[in-house]
Write an enzyme that holds these catalytic residues in place. Structure first.
Site, PDB file in Angstrom:
ATOM      1  CG  LEU A  73      -2.123  -0.970   1.127  1.00 33.73           C
ATOM      2  CD1 LEU A  73      -2.925  -0.941   2.435  1.00 33.73           C
ATOM      3  CD2 LEU A  73      -3.045  -0.658  -0.049  1.00 33.73           C
ATOM      4  CG  ASN A  99      -8.460   0.103  -3.566  1.00 34.92           C
ATOM      5  OD1 ASN A  99      -7.631   0.069  -2.668  1.00 34.92           O
ATOM      6  ND2 ASN A  99      -9.084  -0.971  -3.990  1.00 34.92           N
ATOM      7  CB  CYS A 130      -4.268  -5.312   0.987  1.00 36.58           C
ATOM      8  SG  CYS A 130      -2.540  -5.232   0.509  1.00 36.58           S
TER       9      CYS A 130
HETATM   10  C1  LIG Z   1       1.358  -4.500  -7.968  1.00 32.24           C
HETATM   11  C2  LIG Z   1      -0.066  -4.660  -7.505  1.00 32.24           C
HETATM   12  C3  LIG Z   1      -0.608  -3.747  -6.587  1.00 32.24           C
HETATM   13  C4  LIG Z   1      -1.934  -3.881  -6.151  1.00 32.24           C
HETATM   14  N1  LIG Z   1      -2.464  -2.976  -5.264  1.00 32.24           N
HETATM   15  C5  LIG Z   1      -3.760  -3.059  -4.888  1.00 32.24           C
HETATM   16  C6  LIG Z   1      -4.351  -2.075  -4.026  1.00 32.24           C
HETATM   17  O1  LIG Z   1      -3.702  -1.110  -3.618  1.00 32.24           O
HETATM   18  N2  LIG Z   1      -5.665  -2.241  -3.665  1.00 32.24           N
HETATM   19  C7  LIG Z   1      -6.414  -3.295  -4.124  1.00 32.24           C
HETATM   20  O2  LIG Z   1      -7.593  -3.391  -3.779  1.00 32.24           O
HETATM   21  N3  LIG Z   1      -5.887  -4.215  -4.967  1.00 32.24           N
HETATM   22  C8  LIG Z   1      -4.587  -4.132  -5.350  1.00 32.24           C
HETATM   23  N4  LIG Z   1      -4.061  -5.063  -6.214  1.00 32.24           N
HETATM   24  C9  LIG Z   1      -4.913  -6.175  -6.705  1.00 32.24           C
HETATM   25  C10 LIG Z   1      -5.472  -5.905  -8.114  1.00 32.24           C
HETATM   26  O3  LIG Z   1      -6.283  -4.735  -8.119  1.00 32.24           O
HETATM   27  C11 LIG Z   1      -6.285  -7.115  -8.634  1.00 32.24           C
HETATM   28  O4  LIG Z   1      -7.359  -7.343  -7.746  1.00 32.24           O
HETATM   29  C12 LIG Z   1      -5.459  -8.396  -8.727  1.00 32.24           C
HETATM   30  O5  LIG Z   1      -4.133  -8.125  -9.125  1.00 32.24           O
HETATM   31  C13 LIG Z   1      -6.067  -9.430  -9.704  1.00 32.24           C
HETATM   32  O6  LIG Z   1      -6.142  -8.921 -11.019  1.00 32.24           O
HETATM   33  P1  LIG Z   1      -4.997  -9.168 -12.152  1.00 32.24           P
HETATM   34  O7  LIG Z   1      -4.700 -10.643 -12.156  1.00 32.24           O
HETATM   35  O8  LIG Z   1      -5.598  -8.653 -13.435  1.00 32.24           O
HETATM   36  O9  LIG Z   1      -3.802  -8.377 -11.722  1.00 32.24           O
HETATM   37  C14 LIG Z   1      -2.733  -4.953  -6.650  1.00 32.24           C
HETATM   38  C15 LIG Z   1      -2.177  -5.847  -7.578  1.00 32.24           C
HETATM   39  C16 LIG Z   1      -0.884  -5.721  -8.014  1.00 32.24           C
HETATM   40  C17 LIG Z   1      -0.324  -6.705  -9.028  1.00 32.24           C
END
Ligand SMILES: Cc1cc2nc3c(=O)[nH]c(=O)nc-3n(C[C@H](O)[C@H](O)[C@H](O)COP(=O)(O)O)c2cc1C
Length: 307
Positions: A73, A99, A130
């Site tokens: 975060l 978010n 998270c």
């Molecule tokens: C580098 C990174 C940072 C992320 N930071 C957050 C965040 O701050 N808050 C959140 O709700 N999800 C966060 N996520 C989760 C993504 O929003 C998403 O739910 C998750 O990666 C699954 O989707 P994807 O496979 O398309 O990446 C993060 C994901 C990644 C890879």
């Protein structure tokens, strides 16, 4: 002409493809490549009341068909968001979803109260899930009682459409979804990353500074599709589905499982033009099959075996 607009209750979007939180920053880098207003919405980086430096390095490692991250975060905090990032996003005319995260219920309530006063925000997304912060998130996201209590408190003071983002690191995702719905969530989003770990065998120690991290990308897609499918059967409110989406075909799986919109995360790092490409690919799919809009295919996989 196929209609790309979607309504998730009070949240109206010009198309059903969003940028997922934490993978799109506040949109600044991407705005050099395309108009941010082309997207369904940008879910901005997870925001906390105070600035956070994030976890110790290394914070990211590539894995088979995905990545493991423990960013923790890192963000500039509410004040910088309101004075610097939000005005720029408003100018871009992008639909903005914020978010939010915190260590305790008061943090979430404080953020929701302040953000509800602002113009130019389409919705709030509560990050209950998270896996990379030691305090609040993980506790809130995995117990139905804690989810219900927190969502109720935020709902009371939040004037914006309220999205609750669920943790996949649970045994009963449908139970958590129902708890969030009962407490007043307008929309659910799922899935966040799945808790994982990589060992550095040369150094004989966990690779990430945080020891564990969150797995994302195509590796988690079948889990995400299954969870959207289960949650669709458990609740009446709309779902935003995500987890490993790269191509229109991947997004279609989520719509058919029951998602009313989808979000793209990790794929943005591989190809920053993924979302515009997805929007036009989905439009072509609808046109070529004479389907009037995405809502026509939402949840269709549930009729299987029932005809
Ligand atoms: C580098 C990174 C940072 C992320 N930071 C957050 C965040 O701050 N808050 C959140 O709700 N999800 C966060 N996520 C989760 C993504 O929003 C998403 O739910 C998750 O990666 C699954 O989707 P994807 O496979 O398309 O990446 C993060 C994901 C990644 C890879």
């Amino acid at each position: 002409m196929a209609n790309m607009e979607v309504s998730l209750g009070a949240l109206k979007l010009k198309n059903p493809v969003l940028a997922a939180s934490g993978t799109f920053g506040f949109g600044e880098e991407y705005s050099q490549l395309f108009e941010l207003q082309e997207l369904g919405a940008i879910v901005v980086n997870g925001l906390t009341l105070e600035p956070r430096p994030g976890n110790p390095a290394p914070r990211v490692i590539e894995t088979p068909a995905g990545m493991l991250n423990a960013i923790g975060l890192q963000n500039p905090g509410l004040e910088v968001f309101l004075t610097k990032e939000l005005p720029r996003l408003k100018k871009s005319r992008a639909a903005v979803i914020v978010n939010i995260a915190g260590d305790n219920e008061e943090d979430y309530v404080g953020l929701a109260r302040e953000l509800s006063k602002e113009k130019g925000i389409s919705a709030l997304e509560l990050n209950l899930s998270c896996p990379n912060v030691k305090r609040g998130g993980i506790l809130f996201g995995t117990s139905t009682g804690a989810v219900e209590r927190l969502v109720k408190k935020v709902r009371r003071i939040c004037k914006l459409p309220l999205i609750v983002k669920l943790s996949p690191n649970v045994t009963d995702i449908a139970g958590l979804a129902r708890a969030a719905e009962n407490a007043g969530a307008d929309i659910l989003s799922l899935i966040n990353t799945i808790k994982g770990m990589v060992i550095d065998t040369t150094e004989q120690r966990p690779f990430l500074g945080n020891i564990t991290g969150g797995l994302s990308g195509p590796a988690i897609r079948p889990v995400a599709v299954r969870m959207v499918y289960e949650v669709y059967q458990a609740v009446k409110i709309p779902i935003i589905g995500m987890g490993g989406i790269i191509n229109p075909e991947d997004a279609l799986q989520f719509f058919m499982a029951g998602a009313a919109a989808v979000a793209v995360g990790t794929a943005n790092f591989v190809d920053p033009l993924t979302i515009p490409r997805l929007i036009s690919g989905l439009h072509s799919y609808l046109q070529s099959r004479n389907i009037s809009g995405i809502e026509k295919i939402v949840g269709v996989a549930h009729s299987f075996g029932k005809e």
